[in-house]
Design an enzyme around this catalytic site. Structure first.
Site, PDB file in Angstrom:
ATOM      1  N   LYS A  10       0.853  -1.194   0.000  1.00  0.00           N
ATOM      2  CA  LYS A  10       0.000   0.000   0.000  1.00  0.00           C
ATOM      3  C   LYS A  10       0.880   1.232   0.000  1.00  0.00           C
ATOM      4  CE  LYS A  10      -4.178   1.745   0.697  1.00  0.00           C
ATOM      5  NZ  LYS A  10      -3.874   2.600  -0.465  1.00  0.00           N
ATOM      6  N   LYS A  60       5.194   2.052   8.452  1.00  0.00           N
ATOM      7  CA  LYS A  60       3.969   2.734   8.907  1.00  0.00           C
ATOM      8  C   LYS A  60       2.776   1.775   8.998  1.00  0.00           C
ATOM      9  CE  LYS A  60       3.321   6.554   6.770  1.00  0.00           C
ATOM     10  NZ  LYS A  60       2.896   7.460   5.686  1.00  0.00           N
ATOM     11  N   LYS A 113       5.218   2.446  -2.936  1.00  0.00           N
ATOM     12  CA  LYS A 113       5.058   3.855  -3.326  1.00  0.00           C
ATOM     13  C   LYS A 113       5.235   3.963  -4.828  1.00  0.00           C
ATOM     14  CE  LYS A 113       4.283   7.801  -1.180  1.00  0.00           C
ATOM     15  NZ  LYS A 113       3.487   7.993   0.038  1.00  0.00           N
ATOM     16  N   THR A 127      -5.558  12.332   7.043  1.00  0.00           N
ATOM     17  CA  THR A 127      -4.151  12.483   7.449  1.00  0.00           C
ATOM     18  C   THR A 127      -4.031  13.603   8.481  1.00  0.00           C
ATOM     19  OG1 THR A 127      -3.462  11.681   5.296  1.00  0.00           O
ATOM     20  CG2 THR A 127      -1.795  12.830   6.599  1.00  0.00           C
ATOM     21  N   ASN A 135      -3.193  19.056   0.916  1.00  0.00           N
ATOM     22  CA  ASN A 135      -4.259  18.211   1.464  1.00  0.00           C
ATOM     23  C   ASN A 135      -4.040  17.907   2.942  1.00  0.00           C
ATOM     24  OD1 ASN A 135      -5.150  15.333   2.220  1.00  0.00           O
ATOM     25  ND2 ASN A 135      -6.527  15.937   0.588  1.00  0.00           N
ATOM     26  N   SER A 180      -7.509   4.888   4.315  1.00  0.00           N
ATOM     27  CA  SER A 180      -7.403   4.178   3.031  1.00  0.00           C
ATOM     28  C   SER A 180      -7.713   2.686   3.239  1.00  0.00           C
ATOM     29  CB  SER A 180      -5.995   4.308   2.452  1.00  0.00           C
ATOM     30  OG  SER A 180      -5.888   5.466   1.661  1.00  0.00           O
TER      31      SER A 180
HETATM   32  P1  NAD Z   1      -0.117  18.295  -1.456  1.00  0.00           P
HETATM   33  O1  NAD Z   1       0.384  18.220  -2.836  1.00  0.00           O
HETATM   34  O2  NAD Z   1      -1.595  18.393  -1.263  1.00  0.00           O
HETATM   35  O3  NAD Z   1       0.550  19.561  -0.705  1.00  0.00           O
HETATM   36  C1  NAD Z   1       1.922  19.763  -0.641  1.00  0.00           C
HETATM   37  C2  NAD Z   1       2.138  21.121   0.016  1.00  0.00           C
HETATM   38  O4  NAD Z   1       3.525  21.306   0.249  1.00  0.00           O
HETATM   39  C3  NAD Z   1       1.668  22.300  -0.830  1.00  0.00           C
HETATM   40  O5  NAD Z   1       1.064  23.265   0.013  1.00  0.00           O
HETATM   41  C4  NAD Z   1       2.971  22.861  -1.382  1.00  0.00           C
HETATM   42  O6  NAD Z   1       2.872  24.237  -1.691  1.00  0.00           O
HETATM   43  C5  NAD Z   1       3.880  22.599  -0.206  1.00  0.00           C
HETATM   44  N1  NAD Z   1       5.285  22.606  -0.553  1.00  0.00           N
HETATM   45  C6  NAD Z   1       5.931  21.950  -1.539  1.00  0.00           C
HETATM   46  N2  NAD Z   1       7.239  22.249  -1.518  1.00  0.00           N
HETATM   47  C7  NAD Z   1       7.430  23.115  -0.488  1.00  0.00           C
HETATM   48  C8  NAD Z   1       8.546  23.785   0.051  1.00  0.00           C
HETATM   49  N3  NAD Z   1       9.752  23.626  -0.484  1.00  0.00           N
HETATM   50  N4  NAD Z   1       8.360  24.595   1.136  1.00  0.00           N
HETATM   51  C9  NAD Z   1       7.133  24.765   1.662  1.00  0.00           C
HETATM   52  N5  NAD Z   1       6.033  24.136   1.218  1.00  0.00           N
HETATM   53  C10 NAD Z   1       6.187  23.333   0.149  1.00  0.00           C
HETATM   54  O7  NAD Z   1       0.505  17.051  -0.705  1.00  0.00           O
HETATM   55  P2  NAD Z   1      -0.027  16.319   0.600  1.00  0.00           P
HETATM   56  O8  NAD Z   1      -0.841  15.176   0.181  1.00  0.00           O
HETATM   57  O9  NAD Z   1      -0.570  17.319   1.542  1.00  0.00           O
HETATM   58  O10 NAD Z   1       1.339  15.716   1.160  1.00  0.00           O
HETATM   59  C11 NAD Z   1       2.250  16.494   1.941  1.00  0.00           C
HETATM   60  C12 NAD Z   1       3.173  15.553   2.687  1.00  0.00           C
HETATM   61  O11 NAD Z   1       2.368  14.705   3.517  1.00  0.00           O
HETATM   62  C13 NAD Z   1       3.995  14.619   1.796  1.00  0.00           C
HETATM   63  O12 NAD Z   1       5.245  14.366   2.389  1.00  0.00           O
HETATM   64  C14 NAD Z   1       3.178  13.349   1.786  1.00  0.00           C
HETATM   65  O13 NAD Z   1       3.967  12.203   1.505  1.00  0.00           O
HETATM   66  C15 NAD Z   1       2.687  13.357   3.221  1.00  0.00           C
HETATM   67  N6  NAD Z   1       1.503  12.528   3.423  1.00  0.00           N
HETATM   68  C16 NAD Z   1       0.335  12.817   2.789  1.00  0.00           C
HETATM   69  C17 NAD Z   1      -0.762  11.998   3.011  1.00  0.00           C
HETATM   70  C18 NAD Z   1      -2.101  12.285   2.387  1.00  0.00           C
HETATM   71  O14 NAD Z   1      -3.063  11.553   2.688  1.00  0.00           O
HETATM   72  N7  NAD Z   1      -2.245  13.285   1.570  1.00  0.00           N
HETATM   73  C19 NAD Z   1      -0.655  10.889   3.862  1.00  0.00           C
HETATM   74  C20 NAD Z   1       0.549  10.647   4.516  1.00  0.00           C
HETATM   75  C21 NAD Z   1       1.622  11.476   4.272  1.00  0.00           C
END
Ligand code: NAD
Length: 428
Positions: free
Chosen positions: A67, A91, A103, A187, A218, A356
């Site tokens: 996953k 995780k 991934k 999340t 997100n 999920s």
């Molecule tokens: P997303 O694409 O919705 O948002 C990413 C955010 O990070 C955006 O606001 C973007 O502007 C910002 N960003 C990117 N580069 C940046 C930088 N250099 N400095 C500051 N901000 C920056 O992605 P997401 O789904 O919110 O995921 C964010 C993190 O959370 C990732 O590491 C992802 O692996 C982790 N994550 C997400 C989920 C999920 O369900 N969405 C679950 C577990 C982990």
């Protein structure tokens, strides 16, 4: 550049010092089970053909089908995807979900594509990896710069290839396409539960706690909104274009509205506006936000944000890792010496994969839960695992990260050992 995977593996050295495990476990956790590199041809709107590199890595499936999310980002590489698949393995075990870790990613800046190009690329990626995914084999989900709409296209492409509806192949889908209620905010919601457990354990008062956030997508936005509603004061927010700071506190919903109002009409999915366009707040460089004197620093963007160069400047007392791998192993040591507590990614952002899992269960059963049930079960699961990890950390006098890894690695080891080890086969 240093390998992210090599750095990720360093965490295991510390973990193995605190648990007696057969060499089979160490050996197995060193190598991904399957790494697939693909070239995805995309016919651009102007007629040109462009080729994009894509990856899917399944790290370990001893505990169940693998996953893990799919990332669209210009820096996606096999090394990054392998690290992310390793973290997913840990995780899923930390949360005791019946999954291994995987991934995927495509090396692309999705903001450069039209909506039609994005749809074609997403469908092309699924065609390229269709042979190795499936509801009983490997189940993708959204990650950075992918979302529910994209998951809906991908599930549809898979259904067309297999000539049958198999919604359990992908999670994080839109609600009307067999998604789960509660998945979008899961999340952020899970991260808030972990932080609240930690705050209670340390007898801190929520109203007195200031929070700075890096990443407002997100995961970051939903955390910020729920934390604001719970009484935390969000004083700083950074996205990829810059950061804002307001001593009196920011309203996440208003910041998000502003971001959305400034989006390019050309694409519905990504906004060109940035939090730093807002008036009335102090503007900061993105990196400055990390060094603000706040109680809680929330990292919700990308990996390697705190490293050996800036770890010494961090003033926050607690760090909540919503992003995967935002703190390097060297930085971990510096933060620990400074007495900064890090609530680690493999626990703090596990709300997403947990819901999920609920989505996959609902898809396979064909029976859907109401949002209250999803949220309640998420809270039960993440609270139980957080409490267990806090206790391991106290008992063994190890960091919260090492405690979380101990919990996950011991569960993976249990599964590996049941299949037979050197000691078993040689009757030692
Ligand atoms: P997303 O694409 O919705 O948002 C990413 C955010 O990070 C955006 O606001 C973007 O502007 C910002 N960003 C990117 N580069 C940046 C930088 N250099 N400095 C500051 N901000 C920056 O992605 P997401 O789904 O919110 O995921 C964010 C993190 O959370 C990732 O590491 C992802 O692996 C982790 N994550 C997400 C989920 C999920 O369900 N969405 C679950 C577990 C982990």
């Amino acid at each position: 550049m240093n390998s992210i995977f090599a750095d990720a593996q360093k965490r295991l050295v510390e973990v193995f010092k605190h648990t007696k495990l057969t060499d089979d476990v160490r050996e197995k956790l060193k190598h991904p089970k399957l790494s697939l590199c693909v070239s995805i041809p995309l016919r651009m709107d102007d007629g040109r053909l462009k080729i994009f590199s894509g990856y899917r890595v399944q790290f370990d499936d001893t505990r169940g089908p693998t996953k893990g999310g799919i990332r669209y980002h210009p820096n996606v590489s096999l090394d990054e995807v392998t690290s992310l698949s390793f973290w997913m393995t840990i995780k899923c075990a930390v949360m005791n979900l019946p999954f291994g870790g995987a991934k995927g990613g495509v090396c692309v800046n999705p903001k450069d594509l039209s909506k039609l190009e994005l749809e074609r690329l997403s469908r092309g990626y699924i065609r390229a990896i269709a042979d190795i995914i499936g509801p009983k084999r490997d189940i993708p989900a959204p990650d950075v710069y992918t979302n529910a709409t994209i998951m809906g296209w991908m599930a549809d492409e898979y259904a067309q290839i297999k000539r049958q509806q198999l919604p359990g192949v992908i999670t994080g889908k839109p609600i009307h396409l067999n998604g789960s209620l509660g998945r979008e905010a899961a999340t952020g919601r899970g991260a808030l539960h972990v932080l609240q457990q930690w705050v209670d354990r340390n007898k801190l008062q929520v109203e007195n706690l200031t929070v700075a956030m890096q990443g407002f997508g997100n995961a970051g936005f939903h955390f910020a909104q729920l934390a604001h509603e719970a009484g935390f004061k969000i004083v700083g927010i950074a996205d990829s274009k810059g950061a804002i700071y307001a001593k009196e506190g920011l309203e996440p919903q208003k910041v998000m509205q502003h971001k959305q109002e400034h989006k390019d009409v050309r694409t519905m999915l990504y906004c060109d506006g940035s939090v730093c366009d807002l008036q009335h707040y102090q503007k900061l460089e993105g990196k400055e936000l990390l060094e603000l004197d706040v109680d809680v620093l929330v990292l919700a963007a990308l990996e390697n944000q705190i490293d050996v160069h800036n770890a010494g400047n961090i003033k926050a007392k607690h760090i909540l890792e919503i992003a995967n791998g935002p703190v390097t192993s060297e930085a971990d040591e510096i933060l620990e010496k400074k007495g900064i507590h890090v609530l680690p990614d493999v626990l703090a952002n596990a709300g997403g994969v947990t819901v999920s899992y609920f989505e996959w269960v609902q898809n396979r059963a064909g029976y859907y839960w109401d949002e209250e049930k999803v949220n309640r079960r998420l809270e039960e699961c993440i609270t139980r695992e957080a409490q267990a990890i806090f206790s391991i950390s106290d008992e063994k006098k190890v960091s919260l990260r090492t405690a979380a890894y101990l919990q996950g690695v011991n569960r993976i080891a249990g599964a590996i050992i049941e299949q037979g080890t050197r000691e078993y086969f040689l009757n030692e």
